[in-house]
Scaffold this motif. Structure first.
Motif, PDB file in Angstrom:
ATOM      1  N   ASN A 104       0.832  -1.190   0.000  1.00 27.03           N
ATOM      2  CA  ASN A 104       0.000   0.000   0.000  1.00 27.03           C
ATOM      3  C   ASN A 104       0.870   1.244   0.000  1.00 27.03           C
ATOM      4  O   ASN A 104       1.497   1.582   1.001  1.00 27.03           O
ATOM      5  CB  ASN A 104      -0.907   0.003   1.235  1.00 27.03           C
ATOM      6  CG  ASN A 104      -1.933  -1.119   1.181  1.00 27.03           C
ATOM      7  OD1 ASN A 104      -2.799  -1.100   0.331  1.00 27.03           O
ATOM      8  ND2 ASN A 104      -1.801  -2.089   2.059  1.00 27.03           N
ATOM      9  N   SER A 105       0.922   1.928  -1.133  1.00 27.09           N
ATOM     10  CA  SER A 105       1.820   3.074  -1.259  1.00 27.09           C
ATOM     11  C   SER A 105       1.112   4.390  -0.998  1.00 27.09           C
ATOM     12  O   SER A 105       1.732   5.433  -1.043  1.00 27.09           O
ATOM     13  CB  SER A 105       2.423   3.098  -2.674  1.00 27.09           C
ATOM     14  OG  SER A 105       1.405   3.221  -3.641  1.00 27.09           O
ATOM     15  N   ALA A 106      -0.196   4.375  -0.758  1.00 30.64           N
ATOM     16  CA  ALA A 106      -0.927   5.633  -0.599  1.00 30.64           C
ATOM     17  C   ALA A 106      -1.593   5.734   0.763  1.00 30.64           C
ATOM     18  O   ALA A 106      -2.783   5.981   0.883  1.00 30.64           O
ATOM     19  CB  ALA A 106      -1.964   5.774  -1.717  1.00 30.64           C
ATOM     20  N   HIS A 107      -0.830   5.498   1.806  1.00 29.56           N
ATOM     21  CA  HIS A 107      -1.255   5.757   3.178  1.00 29.56           C
ATOM     22  C   HIS A 107      -0.634   7.067   3.640  1.00 29.56           C
ATOM     23  O   HIS A 107       0.490   7.395   3.264  1.00 29.56           O
ATOM     24  CB  HIS A 107      -0.799   4.643   4.118  1.00 29.56           C
ATOM     25  CG  HIS A 107      -1.594   3.379   3.975  1.00 29.56           C
ATOM     26  ND1 HIS A 107      -1.229   2.206   4.580  1.00 29.56           N
ATOM     27  CD2 HIS A 107      -2.727   3.096   3.290  1.00 29.56           C
ATOM     28  CE1 HIS A 107      -2.102   1.262   4.288  1.00 29.56           C
ATOM     29  NE2 HIS A 107      -3.011   1.785   3.501  1.00 29.56           N
ATOM     30  N   SER A 108      -1.347   7.801   4.462  1.00 32.15           N
ATOM     31  CA  SER A 108      -0.820   9.063   4.969  1.00 32.15           C
ATOM     32  C   SER A 108      -0.998   9.119   6.479  1.00 32.15           C
ATOM     33  O   SER A 108      -2.065   8.798   7.007  1.00 32.15           O
ATOM     34  CB  SER A 108      -1.565  10.239   4.319  1.00 32.15           C
ATOM     35  OG  SER A 108      -1.173  11.459   4.899  1.00 32.15           O
TER      36      SER A 108
END
Length: 564
Positions: A417-421
């Motif tokens: 998962n590359s789009a966690h903030s």
């Protein structure tokens, strides 16, 4: 009534077969919650870009059929791109106001179901339904794979390494840890790939049924939807139609259909390789895209060996080959495989331009369909002999093992998962959307120490990113260095002189945290004011701060300066 019931049941099975494609998205949110982070709903780094393109159709204050690169902040960035699905998504987002990730996910699942339905029809063209074992063949067509998991497990047993977990072994041979999707089903995870595969399989179905002009119409739609899939389908169709007429002397293949297919192919190459290349901004990006992402021999053996074995058995002798090739639609499969294989390995005869883009299941699928009749005969053989009945399930398990284990890895390991903030990105986007503008179509440039927030701004706001997507931002490495110098040292970005900007400080990002926030804010304010900007702090919280930096010179003066 029975027909309606059968149709409903068929669609229900399509939904069931498409459901596994939602697992990575579900686990995306699961891992975000367990890590006390915010999940964006985009499970891979490229995905927000498509919705950023979609909103570009409306961000100029009125609808535009074409769009520009939202990761190119320059005023002269041209509107030279068009895809029908992007325009459709832009309409949906504009008139519903729904979350871009939600729109994208629904779009993806709808076309995942439709792709399964078209794949069902295509499989029936080559393997008529004989008994209940046909559904096992359908499941293997949709979610079948290769031998990557088997090879990984064998390595774990023969040569174990102490620093590797089970999920590392399962994907260690699969290109990009399984995220390049060498078979059909895994492509349904990405909404755009579901769209491309729906079109591609629909075009292949029309060709198999002899409906050439319907296939050509679909080919046009594929062409304007995607450069790689477009050239692949058009090359397959043109080669097959030509060979059918010239070599196999099939009068049913008209010269008009050959000419139409060839014209489409030439126009496709002309648009993507010639016309777009006349624009310097596109040439900059094209040079970045020329990457040697290539299949290794071991990748091909493990990825295609299983289905290739059944294809080989179907054509195991000259007699068997002649019988198979006696049908036009079977010859289509051979041409499909040959063209796709050559494109996926084009580094052997031309400059390498991401050959892996031509895989995406397009090499795997014709091999499966060539061997599908042999596969069905084998499953029927097992089912007809009581003690061997369970061998069918062993065969199905072997075929499904790659995708089953890959989906399991998505459930175990959140690293994909590359789009966690860690920062509430929706709160940041709300501030950016509310930033005052002189006109409704004015675009501000977002500058942030967080690449993710800067990138997401192109998806959630009308603004452009100074440093967004890694392969779509002009001179991205230099842009990163400039942002770092601005945030950590107060060095003004000269190339942005005269551009109104929104500076986002992410205290969970690099170069700044809550301890250094006050110092960084003062440094930024001083930097911009010394360079003729008015600075207003729009929002400040425990995790982020947003500044609007407006050049003191009027917009009219800027326009006159640009004209001169």
């Amino acid at each position: 009534m029975d027909g309606e019931k059968s149709t409903s049941l068929k669609w229900l099975w399509c939904i069931v077969l498409a459901l596994p494609s939602l697992l990575p998205l579900a686990m995306h949110f699961h891992f975000a919650n367990s890590a006390d982070e915010f999940g964006t709903g985009f499970i891979q780094n490229d995905q927000p870009y498509y919705m950023a393109n979609a909103r570009e159709h409306f961000d100029a204050g009125k609808i535009s059929l074409t769009y520009k690169n939202p990761n190119d902040w320059r005023r002269d960035s041209p509107r030279i791109y068009f895809q029908p699905q992007t325009l459709f998504l832009g309409f949906v987002q504009k008139f519903t106001g729904a979350d871009p990730a939600l729109i994208f996910a629904i779009f993806g699942f709808v076309f995942a179901v439709l792709t399964v339905r078209v794949a069902w029809s295509l499989l029936l063209e080559f393997v008529p339904r004989a008994d209940d074992s046909w559904f096992a063949n359908l499941a293997m067509f949709i979610w079948g794979g290769g031998l990557f998991a088997v090879a990984g497990l064998a390595t774990m047993l023969i040569a174990p390494q102490s620093d590797l977990a089970l999920y590392d072994y399962l994907t260690m041979y699969d290109p990009f840890q399984g995220w390049w999707f060498l078979n059909l089903g895994r492509n349904l995870v990405f909404p755009m790939e579901a769209w491309y595969h729906f079109l591609f399989l629909g075009g292949a179905l029309m060709l198999a049924r002899g409906k050439h002009f319907a296939a050509i119409a679909i080919g046009l739609l594929i062409s304007i939807s995607h450069p790689f899939t477009g050239v692949e389908f058009l090359a397959i169709m043109t080669a097959w139609l030509f060979l059918e007429r010239i070599f196999w002397q099939q009068k049913s293949t008209s010269w008009i259909s050959i000419a139409a297919s060839l014209v489409l192919l030439v126009l496709h190459v002309g648009y993507y390789q010639v016309w777009l290349g006349t624009f310097p901004t596109h040439r900059e990006l094209h040079e970045v895209w020329e990457l040697a992402w290539e299949l290794k021999a071991v990748d091909m053996i493990l990825g295609y060996g299983l289905v290739a074995a059944f294809a080989f058995w179907t054509c195991r002798s000259s007699t068997q080959s002649a019988s198979f090739l006696s049908q036009s639609k079977h010859r289509l499969l051979v041409v499909w495989f040959a063209v796709a294989f050559l494109l996926a390995n084009h580094e052997f005869f031309m400059k390498s331009v991401q050959p892996l883009h031509f895989t995406r299941g397009y090499v795997w699928m014709p091999l499966f369909l060539i061997g599908a009749s042999s596969l069905q005969r084998l499953t029927q053989y097992f089912n007809d002999r009581g003690p061997f009945k369970y061998a069918t399930w062993v065969l199905v398990l072997l075929m499904l093992l790659d995708n089953a284990t890959w989906l399991s890895v998505c459930s175990i390991d959140g690293r994909h998962n590359s789009a966690h903030s860690k920062t509430d990105f929706r709160a940041v986007m709300a501030v950016l959307n509310e930033a005052p503008r002189e006109t409704t179509n004015e675009k501000l440039v977002v500058v942030s120490n967080s690449r993710l927030l800067s990138y997401l701004a192109t998806t959630y706001t009308p603004h452009d990113a100074f440093c967004g997507h890694g392969y779509l931002t002009p001179d991205v490495q230099q842009s990163e260095r400039k942002v770092s110098a601005l945030i950590s040292g107060g060095a003004f970005i000269e190339s942005l002189d005269g551009y109104p900007q929104l500076v986002v400080l992410d205290f969970n990002g690099p170069s700044v945290d809550t301890k250094t926030a006050a110092e960084t804010k003062n440094r930024l304010r001083t930097c911009y004011e010394e360079n003729g900007y008015e600075v207003a702090e729009l929002e400040s919280s425990d995790s982020f701060a947003v500044f609007q930096c407006t050049p003191a010179v009027s917009r009219q003066q800027l326009g006159n300066s640009d004209e001169n």
